[in-house]
Design an enzyme around this catalytic site. Structure first.
Site, PDB file in Angstrom:
ATOM      1  N   GLU A 111      -9.918 -36.817 -45.316  1.00 54.51           N
ATOM      2  CA  GLU A 111     -10.992 -36.210 -44.529  1.00 54.51           C
ATOM      3  C   GLU A 111     -12.207 -36.082 -45.461  1.00 54.51           C
ATOM      4  O   GLU A 111     -12.445 -35.021 -46.035  1.00 54.51           O
ATOM      5  CB  GLU A 111     -10.539 -34.839 -44.010  1.00 54.51           C
ATOM      6  N   ASP A 140      -8.066 -26.359 -46.830  1.00 54.71           N
ATOM      7  CA  ASP A 140      -6.688 -26.171 -47.268  1.00 54.71           C
ATOM      8  C   ASP A 140      -6.360 -26.971 -48.521  1.00 54.71           C
ATOM      9  O   ASP A 140      -5.263 -26.833 -49.072  1.00 54.71           O
ATOM     10  CB  ASP A 140      -5.712 -26.524 -46.136  1.00 54.71           C
ATOM     11  N   LYS A 280      -2.266 -25.653 -40.196  1.00 56.42           N
ATOM     12  CA  LYS A 280      -3.542 -25.271 -39.606  1.00 56.42           C
ATOM     13  C   LYS A 280      -3.491 -23.861 -38.999  1.00 56.42           C
ATOM     14  O   LYS A 280      -4.486 -23.126 -39.045  1.00 56.42           O
ATOM     15  CB  LYS A 280      -3.930 -26.282 -38.533  1.00 56.42           C
ATOM     16  N   ASP A 304     -11.860 -29.324 -35.328  1.00 50.91           N
ATOM     17  CA  ASP A 304     -11.314 -30.034 -36.485  1.00 50.91           C
ATOM     18  C   ASP A 304     -12.489 -30.622 -37.250  1.00 50.91           C
ATOM     19  O   ASP A 304     -13.569 -30.830 -36.682  1.00 50.91           O
ATOM     20  CB  ASP A 304     -10.385 -31.161 -36.024  1.00 50.91           C
ATOM     21  N   ASP A 446      -1.478 -25.159 -31.459  1.00 46.94           N
ATOM     22  CA  ASP A 446      -2.494 -24.937 -30.438  1.00 46.94           C
ATOM     23  C   ASP A 446      -1.867 -24.733 -29.059  1.00 46.94           C
ATOM     24  O   ASP A 446      -2.146 -23.752 -28.370  1.00 46.94           O
ATOM     25  CB  ASP A 446      -3.499 -26.094 -30.429  1.00 46.94           C
TER      26      ASP A 446
HETATM   27  O1  LIG Z   1      -2.233 -27.859 -43.437  1.00 46.24           O
HETATM   28  C1  LIG Z   1      -3.128 -28.194 -42.683  1.00 46.24           C
HETATM   29  C2  LIG Z   1      -3.028 -29.352 -41.858  1.00 46.24           C
HETATM   30  C3  LIG Z   1      -4.096 -29.670 -41.034  1.00 46.24           C
HETATM   31  N1  LIG Z   1      -5.222 -28.917 -41.021  1.00 46.24           N
HETATM   32  C4  LIG Z   1      -6.365 -29.307 -40.145  1.00 46.24           C
HETATM   33  O2  LIG Z   1      -5.943 -29.449 -38.819  1.00 46.24           O
HETATM   34  C5  LIG Z   1      -6.817 -30.324 -38.139  1.00 46.24           C
HETATM   35  C6  LIG Z   1      -6.047 -31.263 -37.259  1.00 46.24           C
HETATM   36  O3  LIG Z   1      -5.338 -32.186 -38.012  1.00 46.24           O
HETATM   37  P1  LIG Z   1      -5.291 -33.743 -37.664  1.00 46.24           P
HETATM   38  O4  LIG Z   1      -4.498 -34.385 -38.717  1.00 46.24           O
HETATM   39  O5  LIG Z   1      -6.636 -34.253 -37.383  1.00 46.24           O
HETATM   40  O6  LIG Z   1      -4.389 -33.746 -36.395  1.00 46.24           O
HETATM   41  P2  LIG Z   1      -4.633 -34.314 -34.931  1.00 46.24           P
HETATM   42  O7  LIG Z   1      -3.360 -34.901 -34.499  1.00 46.24           O
HETATM   43  O8  LIG Z   1      -5.825 -35.111 -34.767  1.00 46.24           O
HETATM   44  O9  LIG Z   1      -4.840 -32.903 -34.259  1.00 46.24           O
HETATM   45  C7  LIG Z   1      -4.570 -32.469 -32.960  1.00 46.24           C
HETATM   46  O10 LIG Z   1      -3.295 -31.864 -32.882  1.00 46.24           O
HETATM   47  C8  LIG Z   1      -3.075 -30.765 -33.755  1.00 46.24           C
HETATM   48  C9  LIG Z   1      -1.714 -30.193 -33.447  1.00 46.24           C
HETATM   49  O11 LIG Z   1      -0.706 -31.103 -33.704  1.00 46.24           O
HETATM   50  C10 LIG Z   1      -4.137 -29.700 -33.584  1.00 46.24           C
HETATM   51  O12 LIG Z   1      -3.996 -28.761 -34.606  1.00 46.24           O
HETATM   52  C11 LIG Z   1      -5.495 -30.330 -33.703  1.00 46.24           C
HETATM   53  O13 LIG Z   1      -6.499 -29.383 -33.512  1.00 46.24           O
HETATM   54  C12 LIG Z   1      -5.630 -31.440 -32.688  1.00 46.24           C
HETATM   55  O14 LIG Z   1      -6.900 -32.059 -32.779  1.00 46.24           O
HETATM   56  C13 LIG Z   1      -7.646 -31.051 -39.201  1.00 46.24           C
HETATM   57  O15 LIG Z   1      -8.964 -30.577 -39.152  1.00 46.24           O
HETATM   58  C14 LIG Z   1      -6.948 -30.659 -40.486  1.00 46.24           C
HETATM   59  O16 LIG Z   1      -7.828 -30.565 -41.550  1.00 46.24           O
HETATM   60  C15 LIG Z   1      -5.326 -27.787 -41.806  1.00 46.24           C
HETATM   61  O17 LIG Z   1      -6.353 -27.115 -41.800  1.00 46.24           O
HETATM   62  N2  LIG Z   1      -4.278 -27.456 -42.614  1.00 46.24           N
HETATM   63 MN   LIG Z   2      -7.684 -35.106 -35.623  1.00 48.36          MN
END
Ligand SMILES: O=c1ccn([C@@H]2O[C@H](COP(=O)(O)OP(=O)(O)O[C@H]3O[C@H](CO)[C@@H](O)[C@H](O)[C@H]3O)[C@@H](O)[C@H]2O)c(=O)[nH]1
Ligand SMILES: [Mn+2]
Length: 768
Positions: A111, A140, A280, A304, A446
């Site tokens: 990211e 994080d 998260k 995000d 979520d």
């Molecule tokens: O230990 C962690 C892991 C992830 N994140 C953040 O969580 C967000 C979502 O992560 P991402 O890898 O982009 O996952 P996605 O699959 O795209 O996310 C979808 O699905 C997730 C649940 O599985 C939700 O938390 C997200 O908001 C939703 O957009 C990102 O901004 C990460 O930086 C953290 O802050 N800490």
């Molecule tokens: Mn995402």
């Protein structure tokens, strides 16, 4: 206008054509019942060939029928929302609640900080009173680079925000905006544009240089914030790092035009190896607490780090729901769709979630509100912290405008106080992660959090305006999308089995339609069984010449044909209405199959293993937001990316190869025996199923056999897929076990073919 002359701040309209849809769905239901009757009334007798397989098909079709029924909850009662922002402004002027915006990031490599700060800048520039806006970045990874980028962004914001306001810029992510316009020497373009572009480029170069060098130049290290890293050991072991980079209450924190700036805070919560950090959800809960000490906005927006704001009025849209005097008090959160700005025309990986955002969520909204999907969602702070709905609650936004905007305590004191709130031990023996904040222990924190809010009596709203409110980055390789869907299907399935299950816990707390709607997602993973069965067994029987579906001349053929054709025609129409292309729909069908036979399968197995105590909490595999240039080029050209080895590819390759062998075997048999009319008459449906499976797998065969580029299927998968499919075929064909080596595979195929071709088949087969 209501009867009493009240002008609402939003309105809700039911979709047209609902009756027509319901009649159509009714007809499909009749078809499904006829299919079930056929299966039940034609079970082969004891001892007859194919009895077991028939019962398996019955089970699969019962499942498909049941699941289809669940999906109706997403389509039965669509509603659309409309806001009236002018009424909001007219009624409230600037007397609006504080809004705290949380941006989460977790890894500076996947990211990149430039992406993160573009998101941060886009939300800082909302068209909203800046003294009421506070932006928090949770990192994080506790990365100095991300902190450095944010520090740069806090300087750039002083020029960017006034520029956006002066020229009414959209979108307000500098990268997205500057990419969307062409800068020329044209004198009509304001000179400010060239200046801002130069400032942005300078900032970008600096940040990227620091990223390349891997360390900060001395001059930058002088900022006091960097000293926070003095006690830092690793991203898994450090104190809370918290810096208020812009304090909106500081009279000196002004932009280049002398206007107040929004508050900007960097937070890396404390991490210790012995404390589980809850991904998260843990980050969000730390932010909820930290922000309550610093700004305590009554509304919380969560995005995000890749989801920049594409519409500067979205905060006002959300407030039209919360502040509506009649209905606003029931609403806990306003969810905007997840949209993406890197979607190609025909969406090879079906990553736009098109039907979900254009149809399904509108359907959920008709039954009490959409799921919370983790990004692009505005919450009331108190409901996020566990407050129950009560009829006595009325709109109670405290719109206090402090005359003296100065803080009672110094920033340093405030920072120290807030750090404690983000420490590892703060949550010990508290309700955080359970009854307060986002829930722990689930990979889709979520969805489970949203469900529990709705079960406490609150409603939610889905708002899908024409101009997309947020744009993010969709996965750009097959492996990424499969891994993401594994996390989602696994998390949703865990919710079904958890104490918050929409199937029982939610009973009587949310509407039946919403319960069914939730179950539809929570049962994603379980779909793998029926789909696996359907995509393997009928083809194997086809090769052997044993029909499993009614003949063309049988009246039972009709319900099958009707259900399949009308269901798929409808699905195509729905996809096109949602703005997709025909090829996009075809790609969507492929990914539908791939997800079910790999992601959902693994999600299913992992969840079962977890509930049996065989393995612990599932990890959160972060979706990559950047890819190598070469990979990205293939993505843009819509060439499927296999590249790295993955267990999921093995499953896909095995199924694809089995179907290919079955189809080739059948063709060979038919041509040599002149049996085409017989196949047509007796096994048309089975043949069509197998042929479609082969057609849809075309990119996979290309990846396995024909491609030479780096995105082709890795050799191990080829070997493994070949051996597992030939093992299955040979077991099936009851011939000697074949060697599990690549050269032997062609022999295996040959054997499979010969078997199908030569051996007379016992039952009703065509080769008798
Ligand atoms: O230990 C962690 C892991 C992830 N994140 C953040 O969580 C967000 C979502 O992560 P991402 O890898 O982009 O996952 P996605 O699959 O795209 O996310 C979808 O699905 C997730 C649940 O599985 C939700 O938390 C997200 O908001 C939703 O957009 C990102 O901004 C990460 O930086 C953290 O802050 N800490
Ligand atoms: Mn995402």
């Amino acid at each position: 206008m209501g009867n009493d002359g009240y002008l609402p701040l939003f309105e809700t309209k039911r979709a047209n054509g609902r009756t027509l849809y319901r009649v159509f769905a009714g007809s499909i239901f009749v078809g499904i019942c006829l299919i079930w009757s056929y299966r039940v009334s034609h079970v082969p007798r004891h001892g007859e060939d194919g009895r077991l397989v028939w019962i398996g098909l019955l089970a699969a079709e019962l499942w498909f029928g049941f699941y289809w029924f669940l999906t109706q909850a997403h389509r039965w009662n669509l509603v659309y929302r409309q806001t009236f922002k002018d009424r909001l402004s007219h009624r409230y002027g600037n007397e609006l609640p504080g809004v705290d915006i949380f941006v989460c990031t977790a890894d500076p490599v996947i990211e990149p900080p430039m992406m993160v700060i573009n998101t941060v800048l886009s939300v800082m520039a909302y068209d909203y009173p800046p003294e009421k806006l506070s932006v928090y970045l949770s990192d994080d990874a506790g990365s100095q680079l991300t902190f450095y980028a944010l520090l740069e962004a806090s300087q750039f914001a002083k020029y960017w925000i006034p520029f956006c306001k002066k020229f009414n810029v959209e979108p307000r992510s500098p990268a997205a905006y500057l990419d969307s316009i062409s800068i020329s020497d044209d004198s009509k373009q304001p000179k400010e544009l060239a200046t801002i572009k130069k400032l942005y480029e300078d900032m970008k170069n600096q940040v990227e240089n620091v990223a390349k060098l891997g360390r900060l130049p001395e001059v930058h290290l002088r900022h006091k914030g960097f000293s926070e890293w003095d006690s830092y050991s690793s991203r898994h072991d450090h104190d809370t790092i918290l810096q208020i980079l812009i304090d909106g209450k500081d009279p000196n924190a002004k932009d280049s035009e002398g206007c107040v700036l929004p508050t900007l805070v960097y937070v890396a919560r404390e991490k210790r190896p012995q404390y589980f950090h809850n991904f998260k959800a843990g980050a969000m809960n730390a932010l909820i607490r930290v922000s309550s000490a610093i700004s305590n906005g009554q509304i919380v927006l969560n995005v995000d780090c890749d989801m920049y704001s594409n519409n500067s009025l979205a905060v006002r849209d959300a407030l039209c729901f919360f502040m509506d005097e009649k209905k606003g008090h029931e609403i806990a959160y306003v969810q905007f769709p997840q949209n993406f700005d890197n979607i190609t025309k025909n969406e090879l990986y079906s990553s736009s979630l098109r039907v979900m955002s254009q149809v399904e969520f509108h359907g959920l909204d008709g039954y009490g509100g959409p799921l919370y999907v983790g990004t692009g969602c505005f919450h009331r702070r108190d409901t996020l912290c566990g407050r129950k709905f009560s009829r006595e609650i009325h709109n109670e936004f405290k719109i206090d405008i402090p005359k003296d905007r100065e803080r009672e305590e110094t920033i340093a004191v405030l920072e120290e106080k807030s750090k404690v709130l983000a420490s590892c031990t703060y949550e010990n023996n508290t309700a955080w992660g359970k009854e307060m904040g986002l829930k722990y222990g689930c990979p889709v924190e979520d969805v489970i959090t949203g469900l529990s809010i709705q079960c406490r009596g609150w409603k939610s709203v889905y708002y899908n305006p024409e101009r997309k409110a947020f744009l993010g980055v969709a996965p750009t390789t097959l492996a990424q999308i499969l891994v993401q869907h594994k996390r989602w299907s696994e998390g949703d399935f865990q919710i079904l089995l958890s104490k918050y299950s929409p199937a029982w816990f939610a009973n009587g707390k949310i509407s039946l339609g919403l319960q069914l709607g939730y179950c539809c997602y929570c049962l994603w993973a379980t779909n793998c069984l029926a789909v696996l069965y359907y995509s393997i067994v009928p083809s194997l029987y086809l090769l052997r010449g044993i029909p499993l579906f009614p003949e063309l001349s049988s009246p039972w053929f009709l319900p099958f044909a009707y259900v399949v054709i009308s269901k798929y025609m409808y699905s195509l129409a729905e996809y096109l209405w949602s703005g997709g292309t025909v090829l996009g729909w075809w790609n969507d069908q492929r990914i539908w199959l791939y997800k079910r036979t790999s992601s959902y399968l693994l999600g299913f197995i992992d969840t079962i293993a977890k509930s049996l105590g065989l393995h612990s909490d599932s990890a959160f595999v972060i979706t990559a937001k950047v890819s190598k240039q070469e990979v990205y080029r293939r993505y843009v050209k819509e060439i499927m990316e296999f590249g790295d080895s993955s267990a999921m590819f093995t499953a896909l390759a095995t199924i694809a190869l089995i179907n290919l062998v079955c189809l080739i075997g059948l063709m060979k048999k038919a041509i040599l025996n002149e049996g085409i009319p017989i196949i047509y008459e007796t096994m048309l449906l089975q043949f069509v199923l197998c042929a479609i499976l082969v057609l849809i797998n075309w990119p996979l065969y290309q990846g396995l056999f024909f491609r030479k580029d780096n995105g082709k299927m890795p050799k191990e998968i080829m070997e493994f897929g070949a051996s597992s499919s030939s093992a299955m075929l040979s077991l099936w064909a009851n011939t000697a076990l074949l060697n599990f080596t690549l050269p032997a595979w062609s022999g295996a195929v040959e054997d499979g073919l010969n078997h199908g071709f030569n051996e007379p088949i016992e039952s009703t087969g065509i080769c008798k």
